[in-house]
Design a protein around this motif. Structure first.
Motif, PDB file in Angstrom:
ATOM      1  N   MET A  65       0.831  -1.194   0.000  1.00 53.55           N
ATOM      2  CA  MET A  65       0.000   0.000   0.000  1.00 53.55           C
ATOM      3  C   MET A  65       0.870   1.249   0.000  1.00 53.55           C
ATOM      4  O   MET A  65       1.801   1.372   0.810  1.00 53.55           O
ATOM      5  N   ASP A  66       0.579   2.166  -0.904  1.00 60.07           N
ATOM      6  CA  ASP A  66       1.321   3.426  -1.008  1.00 60.07           C
ATOM      7  C   ASP A  66       0.792   4.388   0.056  1.00 60.07           C
ATOM      8  O   ASP A  66      -0.102   5.195  -0.190  1.00 60.07           O
ATOM      9  N   ALA A  77       1.082   8.274  -0.675  1.00 60.64           N
ATOM     10  CA  ALA A  77       0.056   8.798  -1.577  1.00 60.64           C
ATOM     11  C   ALA A  77      -1.308   8.819  -0.897  1.00 60.64           C
ATOM     12  O   ALA A  77      -2.072   9.774  -1.045  1.00 60.64           O
ATOM     13  N   ALA A  78      -1.625   7.769  -0.140  1.00 65.80           N
ATOM     14  CA  ALA A  78      -2.925   7.695   0.521  1.00 65.80           C
ATOM     15  C   ALA A  78      -3.078   8.786   1.569  1.00 65.80           C
ATOM     16  O   ALA A  78      -4.152   9.406   1.688  1.00 65.80           O
ATOM     17  N   SER A 124      -3.704  12.195  -0.094  1.00 61.76           N
ATOM     18  CA  SER A 124      -4.843  12.281  -0.997  1.00 61.76           C
ATOM     19  C   SER A 124      -6.093  12.752  -0.243  1.00 61.76           C
ATOM     20  O   SER A 124      -6.357  12.332   0.887  1.00 61.76           O
ATOM     21  N   ARG A 135      -9.365   3.324  -0.358  1.00 61.33           N
ATOM     22  CA  ARG A 135      -8.172   2.608   0.059  1.00 61.33           C
ATOM     23  C   ARG A 135      -7.617   1.744  -1.070  1.00 61.33           C
ATOM     24  O   ARG A 135      -6.402   1.696  -1.297  1.00 61.33           O
ATOM     25  N   ASP A 183      -7.518   2.255  -4.090  1.00 64.70           N
ATOM     26  CA  ASP A 183      -6.841   3.033  -5.123  1.00 64.70           C
ATOM     27  C   ASP A 183      -5.339   3.146  -4.875  1.00 64.70           C
ATOM     28  O   ASP A 183      -4.583   3.538  -5.770  1.00 64.70           O
ATOM     29  N   PHE A 184      -4.912   2.819  -3.670  1.00 66.32           N
ATOM     30  CA  PHE A 184      -3.504   2.995  -3.318  1.00 66.32           C
ATOM     31  C   PHE A 184      -2.799   1.662  -3.064  1.00 66.32           C
ATOM     32  O   PHE A 184      -1.671   1.635  -2.602  1.00 66.32           O
ATOM     33  N   ARG A 216      -0.898  -1.358  -4.543  1.00 70.18           N
ATOM     34  CA  ARG A 216      -0.118  -1.627  -5.750  1.00 70.18           C
ATOM     35  C   ARG A 216       0.179  -3.126  -5.872  1.00 70.18           C
ATOM     36  O   ARG A 216       0.458  -3.796  -4.877  1.00 70.18           O
TER      37      ARG A 216
END
Length: 452
Positions: free
Chosen positions: A208-209, A212-213, A216, A221, A223-224, A226
């Protein structure tokens, strides 16, 4: 009747109060007592502040490391670079998992189980639903197979040993998987040898990034999260490609797999592969923690540039090298590290290429070869101006768009300047070199007792 109801409620409340262990006090949620455990092969690096950057003369005039006082928290660090043997454990686990998955899928397609023997011995563990918990049954019926292959989430049978000797394959189905799915084809083989197709050794994982999360303002969740999948076998051709008009075929042929080099640092590993190794090491440890009903450990990872420099200094604030400096020769006339000490004379320090990971004297944090032997990947992105804008607390310049990653420490083929604890260099994250390896770190959870 109303009075009787009220008395009943009061009685129940009284019983509940009498049975409470907290006696109504705010004592906090009760969890398991946490006892820090030093990971195998690691050293605890105590928290502290130091002057990061070129406090000494910048002979190369790179002007990319102005001094800056920063503070880092406590962390564990491998006392040596990751060795060939340790990385082979990762490769073997991936090879084992892929082989077992292929065997289990074919057994499932054929409708074979342990009672049938042969390839059936490698059927998915969930083939026997009588031994599954209610949770496992629910997950199997509702969530398993929701992926590209339709077999995601199904448990492999790791209790049954794999057979690698071609004369002992249990049946033709097992032979089919090994010969057609795992080994190189006849056209790619020679001298009667059939070897594993290393391009098939791919490791897949998710992460999980968080950066970025956290920044944002929109998005879910998912969306982040990878997804990564990459080949993890070291690029042994680096011994040829890194040096034009040079005979290094023995290193290409033997360095990674031969037992003679087991305790030497792994090379030919990209930054991305080093990150995958960190993810696997975390999973491998936590799978064992889970089996013993113990709390998960936090992740293994690559060190930040600041952590690496702090650890390399070994508590010596103004040192040029991990041993203090400013010289690379001891008072007995011996070289202090494995590097290129003279023009073209690689072996003047007793080694032509790399040396064993526990060679030369460790620094005051008991870390070996923080200078020389192999340069080391860090987690930080390389920006020549990063010291101007990074935080003074646990600084880390990281950017997904910046493919240049900081390497530190210098290597067996570098001159002394690159061995200095403050010297910065970089390589592209998808590149592999015969002179770049890595070591991992793990955060120390809690506040370290400064009296220890």
């Amino acid at each position: 009747m109303k009075k009787l109801l009220l008395l009943s409620i009061a009685f129940v409340f009284l019983l509940a109060s009498c049975g409470s262990k907290t006696k109504g006090e705010l004592v906090g949620a009760q969890g398991k007592k946490w006892y820090p455990e030093k990971p195998y092969g690691m050293e605890l690096i105590p928290r502290g502040a130091f002057t990061m950057g070129k406090s000494e003369e910048d002979m190369a005039q790179t002007l990319n490391a102005p001094t800056k006082t920063v503070t880092v928290t406590s962390f564990y660090m491998d006392d040596t670079e990751i060795t060939n043997s340790e990385y082979r454990q990762f490769v073997d686990w991936v090879k084992d998992s892929i082989t077992r998955t292929k065997l289990a899928i074919l057994a499932d397609e054929l409708g074979l189980g342990p009672e049938d023997g042969g390839i059936g011995d490698y059927a998915f563990k969930d083939a026997d639903t009588t031994r599954m918990s209610a949770y496992e049954k629910y997950m199997m019926n509702n969530y398993q197979g929701m992926g590209e292959t339709g077999y995601e989430g199904r448990a492999l049978n790791r209790d049954q040993d794999l057979v690698w000797d071609i004369n002992d394959y249990p049946d033709e189905y097992y032979t089919e998987i090994m010969v057609d799915s795992m080994y190189l084809t006849e056209e790619e083989s020679y001298n009667g040898q059939r070897i594993i197709d290393v391009k098939k050794l791919k490791y897949s994982y998710k992460w999980m990034d968080i950066e970025a999360a956290a920044r944002s303002k929109t998005g879910n969740r998912k969306d982040f999260i990878r997804q990564e999948m990459l080949e993890i076998y070291p690029d042994t051709t680096v011994w040829i490609k890194d040096f034009e008009y040079s005979y290094n075929e023995p290193m290409h042929n033997d360095y990674f797999w031969h037992d003679a080099y087991s305790d030497y640092p792994v090379v030919g590993v990209s930054w991305q592969q080093a990150k995958a190794f960190c993810n696997w090491r975390t999973k491998f440890k936590n799978d064992d923690q889970k089996s013993r009903n113990k709390q998960f450990v936090n992740q293994f990872r690559l060190p930040t540039e600041a952590e690496w420099e702090y650890a390399a200094r070994g508590g010596i604030e103004g040192g040029t090298y991990p041993w203090g400096g400013p010289y690379v020769i001891s008072d007995t006339g011996c070289f202090m590290a494995n590097f290129k000490p003279q023009r073209g004379d690689y072996a003047a320090d007793t080694a032509l290429y790399t040396v064993e990971a526990k060679s030369f004297e460790p620094n005051d944090f008991n870390l070996y070869n923080m200078a020389g032997n192999v340069a080391e990947w860090t987690n930080s992105s390389y920006d020549p101006n990063s010291y101007e804008f990074v935080s003074t607390m646990n600084p880390n310049a990281v950017s997904a768009q910046n493919r240049r990653k900081v390497i530190r420490g210098g290597s067996w083929k570098d001159v002394a300047y690159f061995l200095q604890v403050s010297t910065r260099d970089y390589e592209y994250q998808d590149s592999a070199r015969s002179y770049i390896g890595f070591r991992t770190v793990q955060d120390y959870m809690g506040e370290q007792d400064s009296t220890n």
